[in-house]
Every structure is written in C-alpha cells, then in structure tokens.
Design a protein around this motif. Sequence first.
Motif, PDB file in Angstrom:
ATOM      1  N   ALA A 293       0.848  -1.208   0.000  1.00 10.79           N
ATOM      2  CA  ALA A 293       0.000   0.000   0.000  1.00 10.79           C
ATOM      3  C   ALA A 293       0.874   1.246   0.000  1.00 10.79           C
ATOM      4  O   ALA A 293       1.773   1.354   0.820  1.00 10.79           O
ATOM      5  CB  ALA A 293      -0.889   0.024   1.250  1.00 10.79           C
ATOM      6  N   GLY A 294       0.603   2.159  -0.899  1.00 10.74           N
ATOM      7  CA  GLY A 294       1.172   3.496  -0.784  1.00 10.74           C
ATOM      8  C   GLY A 294       2.656   3.601  -1.065  1.00 10.74           C
ATOM      9  O   GLY A 294       3.403   2.619  -1.109  1.00 10.74           O
ATOM     10  N   ALA A 295       3.106   4.845  -1.245  1.00  5.84           N
ATOM     11  CA  ALA A 295       4.475   5.128  -1.671  1.00  5.84           C
ATOM     12  C   ALA A 295       5.506   4.875  -0.574  1.00  5.84           C
ATOM     13  O   ALA A 295       6.689   4.698  -0.861  1.00  5.84           O
ATOM     14  CB  ALA A 295       4.570   6.573  -2.138  1.00  5.84           C
ATOM     15  N   ALA A 296       5.091   4.864   0.688  1.00  6.21           N
ATOM     16  CA  ALA A 296       6.054   4.719   1.785  1.00  6.21           C
ATOM     17  C   ALA A 296       6.732   3.354   1.781  1.00  6.21           C
ATOM     18  O   ALA A 296       7.784   3.174   2.396  1.00  6.21           O
ATOM     19  CB  ALA A 296       5.360   4.932   3.133  1.00  6.21           C
ATOM     20  N   TRP A 297       6.114   2.382   1.089  1.00  6.36           N
ATOM     21  CA  TRP A 297       6.672   1.032   1.043  1.00  6.36           C
ATOM     22  C   TRP A 297       7.195   0.672  -0.348  1.00  6.36           C
ATOM     23  O   TRP A 297       7.481  -0.503  -0.614  1.00  6.36           O
ATOM     24  CB  TRP A 297       5.610   0.017   1.492  1.00  6.36           C
ATOM     25  CG  TRP A 297       5.321   0.074   2.978  1.00  6.36           C
ATOM     26  CD1 TRP A 297       6.167   0.527   3.959  1.00  6.36           C
ATOM     27  CD2 TRP A 297       4.132  -0.353   3.645  1.00  6.36           C
ATOM     28  NE1 TRP A 297       5.575   0.411   5.186  1.00  6.36           N
ATOM     29  CE2 TRP A 297       4.327  -0.122   5.035  1.00  6.36           C
ATOM     30  CE3 TRP A 297       2.929  -0.917   3.219  1.00  6.36           C
ATOM     31  CZ2 TRP A 297       3.350  -0.433   5.999  1.00  6.36           C
ATOM     32  CZ3 TRP A 297       1.968  -1.222   4.179  1.00  6.36           C
ATOM     33  CH2 TRP A 297       2.179  -0.983   5.543  1.00  6.36           C
ATOM     34  N   LEU A 298       7.302   1.657  -1.225  1.00  6.67           N
ATOM     35  CA  LEU A 298       7.834   1.422  -2.574  1.00  6.67           C
ATOM     36  C   LEU A 298       9.338   1.643  -2.527  1.00  6.67           C
ATOM     37  O   LEU A 298       9.791   2.723  -2.161  1.00  6.67           O
ATOM     38  CB  LEU A 298       7.167   2.408  -3.540  1.00  6.67           C
ATOM     39  CG  LEU A 298       7.567   2.373  -5.007  1.00  6.67           C
ATOM     40  CD1 LEU A 298       7.164   1.055  -5.655  1.00  6.67           C
ATOM     41  CD2 LEU A 298       6.927   3.545  -5.755  1.00  6.67           C
ATOM     42  N   SER A 299      10.127   0.653  -2.907  1.00  7.74           N
ATOM     43  CA  SER A 299      11.585   0.804  -2.763  1.00  7.74           C
ATOM     44  C   SER A 299      12.121   1.843  -3.752  1.00  7.74           C
ATOM     45  O   SER A 299      11.577   2.015  -4.846  1.00  7.74           O
ATOM     46  CB  SER A 299      12.298  -0.531  -2.986  1.00  7.74           C
ATOM     47  OG  SER A 299      12.455  -0.790  -4.363  1.00  7.74           O
ATOM     48  N   PRO A 300      13.185   2.554  -3.388  1.00  9.32           N
ATOM     49  CA  PRO A 300      13.813   3.498  -4.327  1.00  9.32           C
ATOM     50  C   PRO A 300      14.218   2.815  -5.631  1.00  9.32           C
ATOM     51  O   PRO A 300      14.083   3.403  -6.713  1.00  9.32           O
ATOM     52  CB  PRO A 300      15.036   3.996  -3.546  1.00  9.32           C
ATOM     53  CG  PRO A 300      14.651   3.844  -2.096  1.00  9.32           C
ATOM     54  CD  PRO A 300      13.795   2.613  -2.042  1.00  9.32           C
ATOM     55  N   GLU A 301      14.691   1.582  -5.555  1.00  7.52           N
ATOM     56  CA  GLU A 301      15.073   0.858  -6.778  1.00  7.52           C
ATOM     57  C   GLU A 301      13.868   0.680  -7.699  1.00  7.52           C
ATOM     58  O   GLU A 301      13.956   0.926  -8.904  1.00  7.52           O
ATOM     59  CB  GLU A 301      15.644  -0.513  -6.397  1.00  7.52           C
ATOM     60  CG  GLU A 301      16.020  -1.384  -7.573  1.00  7.52           C
ATOM     61  CD  GLU A 301      16.542  -2.741  -7.104  1.00  7.52           C
ATOM     62  OE1 GLU A 301      17.743  -2.985  -7.257  1.00  7.52           O
ATOM     63  OE2 GLU A 301      15.752  -3.563  -6.579  1.00  7.52           O
ATOM     64  N   THR A 302      12.746   0.239  -7.128  1.00 11.02           N
ATOM     65  CA  THR A 302      11.554   0.018  -7.951  1.00 11.02           C
ATOM     66  C   THR A 302      11.019   1.344  -8.494  1.00 11.02           C
ATOM     67  O   THR A 302      10.574   1.428  -9.649  1.00 11.02           O
ATOM     68  CB  THR A 302      10.488  -0.741  -7.130  1.00 11.02           C
ATOM     69  OG1 THR A 302      10.986  -2.048  -6.844  1.00 11.02           O
ATOM     70  CG2 THR A 302       9.177  -0.857  -7.882  1.00 11.02           C
ATOM     71  N   ARG A 303      11.081   2.391  -7.699  1.00 10.27           N
ATOM     72  CA  ARG A 303      10.658   3.711  -8.184  1.00 10.27           C
ATOM     73  C   ARG A 303      11.488   4.119  -9.414  1.00 10.27           C
ATOM     74  O   ARG A 303      10.950   4.619 -10.403  1.00 10.27           O
ATOM     75  CB  ARG A 303      10.816   4.757  -7.071  1.00 10.27           C
ATOM     76  CG  ARG A 303      10.367   6.159  -7.463  1.00 10.27           C
ATOM     77  CD  ARG A 303      10.630   7.163  -6.339  1.00 10.27           C
ATOM     78  NE  ARG A 303       9.882   6.841  -5.135  1.00 10.27           N
ATOM     79  CZ  ARG A 303       8.621   7.219  -4.921  1.00 10.27           C
ATOM     80  NH1 ARG A 303       7.972   7.949  -5.827  1.00 10.27           N
ATOM     81  NH2 ARG A 303       8.020   6.896  -3.809  1.00 10.27           N
ATOM     82  N   GLU A 304      12.778   3.859  -9.340  1.00 10.76           N
ATOM     83  CA  GLU A 304      13.683   4.200 -10.448  1.00 10.76           C
ATOM     84  C   GLU A 304      13.360   3.359 -11.692  1.00 10.76           C
ATOM     85  O   GLU A 304      13.322   3.860 -12.817  1.00 10.76           O
ATOM     86  CB  GLU A 304      15.125   3.976  -9.990  1.00 10.76           C
ATOM     87  CG  GLU A 304      16.196   4.234 -11.016  1.00 10.76           C
ATOM     88  CD  GLU A 304      16.205   5.674 -11.496  1.00 10.76           C
ATOM     89  OE1 GLU A 304      16.560   5.892 -12.679  1.00 10.76           O
ATOM     90  OE2 GLU A 304      15.833   6.580 -10.706  1.00 10.76           O
ATOM     91  N   ILE A 305      13.119   2.073 -11.469  1.00  7.06           N
ATOM     92  CA  ILE A 305      12.781   1.175 -12.583  1.00  7.06           C
ATOM     93  C   ILE A 305      11.473   1.626 -13.243  1.00  7.06           C
ATOM     94  O   ILE A 305      11.357   1.660 -14.476  1.00  7.06           O
ATOM     95  CB  ILE A 305      12.661  -0.276 -12.055  1.00  7.06           C
ATOM     96  CG1 ILE A 305      14.052  -0.836 -11.740  1.00  7.06           C
ATOM     97  CG2 ILE A 305      11.907  -1.164 -13.024  1.00  7.06           C
ATOM     98  CD1 ILE A 305      14.933  -1.037 -12.954  1.00  7.06           C
ATOM     99  N   LEU A 306      10.497   2.015 -12.442  1.00  8.93           N
ATOM    100  CA  LEU A 306       9.213   2.475 -12.997  1.00  8.93           C
ATOM    101  C   LEU A 306       9.408   3.753 -13.805  1.00  8.93           C
ATOM    102  O   LEU A 306       8.753   3.962 -14.827  1.00  8.93           O
ATOM    103  CB  LEU A 306       8.203   2.701 -11.863  1.00  8.93           C
ATOM    104  CG  LEU A 306       7.677   1.419 -11.195  1.00  8.93           C
ATOM    105  CD1 LEU A 306       6.957   1.751  -9.890  1.00  8.93           C
ATOM    106  CD2 LEU A 306       6.736   0.659 -12.137  1.00  8.93           C
TER     107      LEU A 306
END
Lengths: 261, 261
Positions: free
Chosen positions: A13-26
């Motif tokens: 749920a939500g951005a607080a649990w989205l890893s920086p690596e996955t954010r970069e990949i997206l």
Amino acid sequence: MTGAVWVVGTGPAGAAWLSPETREILAQATDLVGYGPYINRVAESHHCCHISDNRQELARAEVALDMAESGRQVAVVSGGDPGIFAMAAAVCECIASAPEGRWQNVELAVFPGISALQAAAARIGAPLGHDFCVISLSDVLKPWSVIFNRLRLAAQADFAMVFYNPRSSQRSWQLGEALNLLAQEQAPDTPVVFARAIGREDEKLHFTSLAEADPSLVDMSTLVLVGNSQSRYFNHGGRQWMYSPRDYPADLRSKQTMTSR
Amino acid sequence: MTGAVWVVGTGPAGAAWLSPETREILAQATDLVGYGPYINRVAESHHCCHISDNRQELARAEVALDMAESGRQVAVVSGGDPGIFAMAAAVCECIASAPEGRWQNVELAVFPGISALQAAAARIGAPLGHDFCVISLSDVLKPWSVIFNRLRLAAQADFAMVFYNPRSSQRSWQLGEALNLLAQEQAPDTPVVFARAIGREDEKLHFTSLAEADPSLVDMSTLVLVGNSQSRYFNHGGRQWMYSPRDYPADLRSKQTMTSR
C-alpha cells in the motif's frame, strides 16, 4: 534498443513502502502491465498502461514479453513482493515453457518489494520471529488435498503460518476447514490474527485464537497469521501485540521425532 | 516528549532497498541501536549510535527501551526485514517478559523492510512463487532435534525452503545433515541455490541440486534456497534461472495424504 521485462512490486500500500530501486525502474519503463489497482498506485503520464483482470497472470506475462521483444521497456507490476504469489513466477513460467529462442533477446530482471506478510507482521509485533511457512489457501491452481496435507504437516512441524488467499466469495469453506485441521494438531489458545488491508484506509487487525477464530470475518484483502506453540500475546501502549519467541524449548518436538520416525 | 522504540530494517544491502518510511523514521530518531554493519548503512551525524555484537539481541533491546523511557527516539536497526530472524521478536520478548508497567510509556512501532530472502529470490527468478517455508538452521536457541524434525516434515509437505544461518565456523555440520535429510525425501535433482551477499559487492549465486550441493561453499552471508518437487531451472539471457510453478499436479501429494492419515 533492447527491450526489457522488469518484474516489480509496489509494496502492499502506498508510496512509503515502494523501494527506491523500484521507483527508479518504474521511471525508466515505457509500459506498465498488471492488475488495475496496483497500476494505479504508480502510473505516471509517460507510461502506457495495460490493465488486466487479476486472474490472467500467464496471458499478462506473454503480453509483456511480446512488447519487450518489440523494444519496449515493460514493468510488470504486482502488489507486495513480485516473488510471493505474484507475477515473477508467471513471467518465468512463460519463458521456461516457450519454444527455444523465443524472447531470448528480452532483458529479464526481478526486483524485490515489501510483501503484505511483512507489513502485517510489523503491525502485529513479531509473529514471524521464528521459523514460519507461507501457504496459499486457493485451490484454483492446486487441489485441496495437496493444501490439506501441507497444512497438517506444517502444524506437526509447529511452524508459524501465513495464509494468502484465505477466503473469497467463490471459496467460502476452505479457511474453516484449514482452521479445524490446525485445531486438531495445536492448542486451542494458539494465537490467530486476521490482518486486513494493512497500510490502507480500511486497515483492520483482529486478534483471536484457533478455538475462537471466525472465518466469516475474513475476505480476499485479509492475511491470516497463525502462531506456533510458543507464540504469545502481550499488551503494550493500550493495545494487543503478538510475537513468536526466538528460542525454543528442548523437549517440545523431540518426543514426536522419536515416536514418528 | 514521549520516548519511542522504532524497530526498522535497512533491507539486505544499500539505499536502493531502504523503504521511504524507514528512511523517514531514521531521520526522526535520536539514537540508533544495532549491529555495526547495519548501523553503518544508515547513520547520520545527528544520531547517537549504540553498536553491539550481533549475538546480544535481548540486551540490545533492553538498552533501547531504557533510552526510550528517558525520552529518546530510538531506532533499533536490523538488516533485511526486522520481523524475520531479527530484532522485532527480541524487542517484543523484552516487553512481554518485563514486570507489569515497565516501559509502558514507551511508544512501540515496527516497520517492514525488504528481506534477504526476497532479494535472493528476485535474483534467482521465482523460487518462492509457490508455498514455502523459512527455517533458521542455527541450533544456538533451539535444539537440533527440533530443526531436524521440522526439516523432515517440511520436505514431506513439499515446501520450497529458505535456510537462514545455514553455516558458520562454529556450526559446520548442520547444513550437510539438513541436505542429507532432504535428499531422503526429495528427488536428487531438486534445485538448490546458494545466494551469497545479494546486493553487495561480493554477491554470488551458485546453482546446484540436492545430490550435488557442497556445504563447504556456504558461509554466514549465504542464504540457501531449496526448490519443491515442481521447481525447475531454465536458461535466459545467457544465464541460469529457477522458479517454482504456480500450479500443482493433482496426483502428487494426495497419495501420501491417503496413506499417512
């Protein structure tokens, strides 16, 4: 440009649990493929979004691989961790089952994410602080006899347990049967927690026991956690918590080892 | 100001796996408590760092709770996820075992993180794409008979498995005995992967099988993953991958269910 399939998870749920690596990949991806609610968590304007029903995992993986073969950078988006009852296995299965050479130029990478089981465990205290197992109660892709046997052995092994897919409108009796089976092998006061929609607005924790657990309180957004023989409740800060101790008494299962071999 | 103990995990390596939530919690903390290498990943100049040996979990939890009682905001830092063989259980145990009322004004919260098992699984493909279990092979806090019995039942249940703490200089024979036991219950070509230091500079994957697995290649920085009866290897992009299929044949374990009940 070589196309790629990047298998990612958003966290539960939500951005607080989205890893920086996955954010970069997206951010690098041209296309997102997945179930609508997961895509909606992370879609940006530069993405082409390919939304499908939650059940169509293999078809979705094939669509992603085909797009990648044409040079697109495709993120296959799961909730939670992509490796735990999510899209990584479907993408691997697609590639492994394909005629030799198909999709061989597609770059494949899987990126870890925080799973719902970890988010639920954190809210509860430390229910998975000792050896544990993770079982899907869905008998859509495996027969109930396999699940039933696995539950019985897991109870005899005294694992703490997490159940994914515990109950849906189409699968109403499986959780009750699972809890009844466990009650034959484990103490009636074994802690059971229903963890619903952790991290989302309608988050809800329900602490109960094997003897008292009411399956009708469980839906598809709920994880069910069952303690081992040593798990216990405690109160702190005005509410209930649960943990599974790190140490383990010598006498507990060794008797069974001796008699059952 | 009320003191707090926030139990967090850094992920298994580097900032790319540190959740935004945990980063925020660390920024608010006045003190960090934990094992040196984990603290070094995240310490900032405003933190007071309290570094202890990797074995002193309960003493470390007590130090953190005492500091919080005096009004400090204390982050207890684990590698990976704090709930999986890490500090969340030790902090809970400390509170649950304390005389009534001790530390009752301390705010307690646990925050999930990406675990080493998820990072390893992502690099391998999808070894945990089906039901799985997680077992520590350390017999420091539990007797080997308990571990042995659990391994035997887990093999009969046909779980994919992850072993934490598989081998150290003081515990040299346990992994070999575990693999020998599994080889009695599972096929010799069952996939086994040694995943060492995933995400760090000395990361290494070694793909082998139950029949060929060499425990001497494993150290304390290694996770051992063992497939279930359906897990398989495949080649893609010039290297090996492994996954555990999402579906499961009807005939496989139901025979055993019938004969062993």
